[in-house]
Motif scaffolding. Structure first.
Motif, short mmCIF file in Angstrom:
data_model
loop_
_atom_site.label_atom_id
_atom_site.label_comp_id
_atom_site.label_asym_id
_atom_site.label_seq_id
_atom_site.Cartn_x
_atom_site.Cartn_y
_atom_site.Cartn_z
N ALA A 196 0.84 -1.20 0.00
CA ALA A 196 0.00 0.00 0.00
C ALA A 196 0.88 1.26 0.00
CB ALA A 196 -0.91 0.00 1.22
N HIS A 197 0.46 2.26 -0.75
CA HIS A 197 1.27 3.47 -0.90
C HIS A 197 1.12 4.42 0.29
CE1 HIS A 197 -2.19 6.05 -1.87
NE2 HIS A 197 -2.60 5.15 -2.75
N GLY A 198 2.00 5.42 0.36
CA GLY A 198 1.95 6.43 1.41
C GLY A 198 0.89 7.48 1.15
N ALA A 199 0.78 8.44 2.07
CA ALA A 199 -0.30 9.43 1.99
C ALA A 199 -0.15 10.39 0.82
CB ALA A 199 -0.37 10.22 3.29
N GLY A 200 1.08 10.71 0.42
CA GLY A 200 1.27 11.77 -0.56
C GLY A 200 1.62 11.34 -1.96
N ALA A 201 1.71 10.05 -2.23
CA ALA A 201 2.10 9.58 -3.56
C ALA A 201 1.41 8.26 -3.87
CB ALA A 201 3.62 9.42 -3.64
N ASP A 202 1.09 8.05 -5.15
CA ASP A 202 0.31 6.87 -5.50
C ASP A 202 1.19 5.64 -5.74
OD1 ASP A 202 1.45 7.18 -8.02
OD2 ASP A 202 -0.42 7.72 -9.02
N MET A 203 0.56 4.58 -6.24
CA MET A 203 1.25 3.31 -6.42
C MET A 203 2.34 3.37 -7.48
SD MET A 203 -1.46 1.02 -8.61
CE MET A 203 -1.95 1.52 -10.28
N ARG A 204 2.36 4.41 -8.32
CA ARG A 204 3.35 4.53 -9.39
C ARG A 204 4.55 5.39 -8.97
NH1 ARG A 204 0.91 2.67 -14.08
NH2 ARG A 204 -1.37 2.63 -14.01
#
Length: 225
Positions: A35-43
């Motif tokens: 799962a990604h962090g709060a400020g950036a997506d999976m890419r």
């Protein structure tokens, strides 16, 4: 080791559909729901490097966007929505990678939401949780309140933390891990920040620090029951 990345759609019950990606090497022995962090997506480049690095080590990754990120909203989802997304991702990863060891967790916010979901009700078939920079507290506001739910988790946990992480003062983090007992392991990345980047004066590169993270994660996954 060759691997293939497949673009997918993930259906979250009663919420909607988000983008997802499966990076799977030949003969994968495990799959990490990342799962990604709060400020950036999976890419984000960090997520890409983790997926590629784990694939080289024979471990698949299932990445996905939380609904707020899919809809390009600035504010993270409420925990209930994030938990639902994680449960959907775990179910889809299990379906796509049958018979392999299943791990869940992720970067910062994504890892914390995964641990909350596990604490509320065990994620089916997940053998352990791995955190890439667990956000123990807000910057310059050290505390351990965000870790209180971890005592409700019965499966093994791996915390990979940089010693310069502004969101995880180790003087607060170490007692948390000690209290959790043998089910929890803390690996400190010397000089690493919240994303394991290191200063030039450390004598090594950030890529080398990330290699340490991935080697540690892969070794931990291999010894899980």
């Amino acid at each position: 080791m060759t691997s293939k990345t497949t673009e997918l759609k993930l259906e979250i019950e009663r919420i909607g559909t988000v983008s997802a990606m499966l990076t799977r090497p030949d003969h994968a022995r495990a799959c990490y729901v990342l799962a990604h962090g709060a400020g950036a997506d999976m890419r984000h480049s960090f997520m890409e490097k983790v997926a590629a690095g784990l694939a080289e080590r024979g471990i698949a990754t299932f990445r996905f966007n939380f609904p707020y990120m899919e809809e390009k909203k600035g504010r993270p989802d409420q925990p209930a929505v994030a938990h639902a997304a994680i449960r959907a991702a775990v179910g889809e990863a299990a379906r796509l990678c049958p018979g392999v060891k299943l791990i869940a967790g992720g970067k910062s916010f994504g890892g914390r939401m995964t641990s909350q979901a596990q604490a509320k009700a065990p994620l089916p078939d997940v053998k352990g949780l791995a955190f890439l920079g667990f956000p123990l507290h807000a910057a310059k506001k050290p505390s351990s309140e965000r870790a209180e739910h971890l005592s409700d988790i019965a499966i093994p946990m791996l915390f990979l933390q940089g010693t310069r992480d502004a969101l995880a003062d180790l003087s607060y983090f170490k007692p948390v891990v000690e209290k959790l007992g043998p089910k929890a392991m803390l690996h400190q990345v010397e000089g690493g920040d919240h994303s394991f980047a290191v200063l030039k004066k450390s004598g090594r590169s950030s890529d080398e620090a990330l290699t340490e993270v991935l080697d540690t994660l892969a070794a931990w996954i291999d010894v899980l029951a």
